[in-house]
Design a protein around this motif. Sequence first.
Motif, short mmCIF file in Angstrom:
data_model
loop_
_atom_site.label_atom_id
_atom_site.label_comp_id
_atom_site.label_asym_id
_atom_site.label_seq_id
_atom_site.Cartn_x
_atom_site.Cartn_y
_atom_site.Cartn_z
N THR A 1 45.66 85.83 24.68
CA THR A 1 45.42 86.83 25.74
C THR A 1 45.83 88.22 25.29
O THR A 1 46.79 88.38 24.53
CB THR A 1 46.19 86.45 27.02
OG1 THR A 1 45.67 87.18 28.14
CG2 THR A 1 47.68 86.72 26.90
N PRO A 2 45.10 89.25 25.72
CA PRO A 2 45.50 90.63 25.42
C PRO A 2 46.59 91.12 26.37
O PRO A 2 47.07 90.37 27.23
CB PRO A 2 44.20 91.41 25.61
CG PRO A 2 43.45 90.62 26.64
CD PRO A 2 43.81 89.18 26.40
N SER A 3 46.97 92.37 26.21
CA SER A 3 48.02 92.94 27.07
C SER A 3 47.51 93.09 28.50
O SER A 3 46.32 93.00 28.78
CB SER A 3 48.46 94.30 26.53
OG SER A 3 47.37 95.21 26.56
N GLY A 4 48.46 93.33 29.39
CA GLY A 4 48.13 93.52 30.80
C GLY A 4 48.46 92.32 31.66
O GLY A 4 48.12 92.31 32.85
N SER B 1 32.53 92.26 19.39
CA SER B 1 32.39 93.37 20.34
C SER B 1 32.44 92.97 21.81
O SER B 1 32.59 93.83 22.68
CB SER B 1 31.08 94.12 20.07
OG SER B 1 29.96 93.27 20.28
N SER B 2 32.28 91.68 22.11
CA SER B 2 32.33 91.27 23.53
C SER B 2 33.70 91.59 24.12
O SER B 2 34.72 91.49 23.44
CB SER B 2 32.03 89.78 23.66
OG SER B 2 30.67 89.51 23.41
N VAL B 3 33.70 91.96 25.39
CA VAL B 3 34.92 92.41 26.07
C VAL B 3 35.44 91.31 26.99
O VAL B 3 34.70 90.77 27.83
CB VAL B 3 34.66 93.69 26.88
CG1 VAL B 3 35.91 94.09 27.67
CG2 VAL B 3 34.25 94.82 25.95
N SER C 1 40.04 93.89 26.70
CA SER C 1 40.10 94.03 25.26
C SER C 1 38.83 93.47 24.64
O SER C 1 38.26 92.50 25.14
CB SER C 1 41.31 93.27 24.69
OG SER C 1 41.32 93.29 23.27
N THR C 2 38.40 94.05 23.54
CA THR C 2 37.35 93.41 22.75
C THR C 2 37.95 92.23 21.99
O THR C 2 39.14 92.22 21.67
CB THR C 2 36.72 94.39 21.75
OG1 THR C 2 37.73 94.85 20.85
CG2 THR C 2 36.07 95.57 22.46
#
Length: 269
Positions: A237-240, A190-192, A205-206
């Motif tokens: 890495t997440p999107s963005g 759950s950490s963002v 992102s979580t």
Amino acid sequence: ELLIETKTIKNNAMENLAVSVIQPSLPVVSKTVSKVLGSFHLNRVYCVAKNYRDHVIEMGGDPDKEPPFFFQKPSDAVVDTSGISGKDLFGRLETHGKSCCIIPYPPMTKNLHYEAELVVAIGKRGLQIDVSEAMDHVYGYAIGCDLTRRDIQSDAKKMGRPWASAKGFDFSAPCGPIVPKNESMLNLSSSVLSLSLNGEKKQESTLSMMTWDVPNIISHLSKYFCLKPGDLIMTGTPSGVGATEIGDFLKITCGELPICEFAMGDKQS
């Protein structure tokens, strides 16, 4: 912080040649960053590519056909952004009301990208580690940034070449200090994970959105490499993702881990 050791080697020309070996390290801190617990001396730096579906899609890929894979950065690409060691190579910059580490803008690129990542520090040796035992090998966690020469990476992809010049250049892995696992409040689901550029949020992102979670990353990676104390794993890495320019201020957070923040300095010379 750097550990400097003097070793003696032998060769045909000189029987006793003293060589200074500089070993990169990151500070280890308590969860409140109120206490420095020691130094984590680095061995290898592994990175996971394509570990968030949304990032694969934004880069034009198909996450259902392209599973995550691994590459490496040299350990001396890691930069301690915390200032705890007091050995900032390029000084510190007063910006956004605080003193920040300066990362030089690398040569040979016109499109440098940021990629926010959770970093896992390995504290126990292991080969072919079972998923159920993977967390026993984790020493702690940090926040990092996988700086990428995106133009060079794009050319490498087209020509089927390695990513070394795109990913493994000097100072390409800014990282905050490491918090030991038993001190960390990090929730691996759950950490963002979040990155802001000049105060504007760009990535968020979580950790649950990883394709391979931390135990699976460790298990997969250990099929190919013997993991050792001192290894870091940058977990993807997440999107963005996007471009960063000289003068930008980047701030990356993840749960209650110490912030990784830095300013993009002038071109490296």
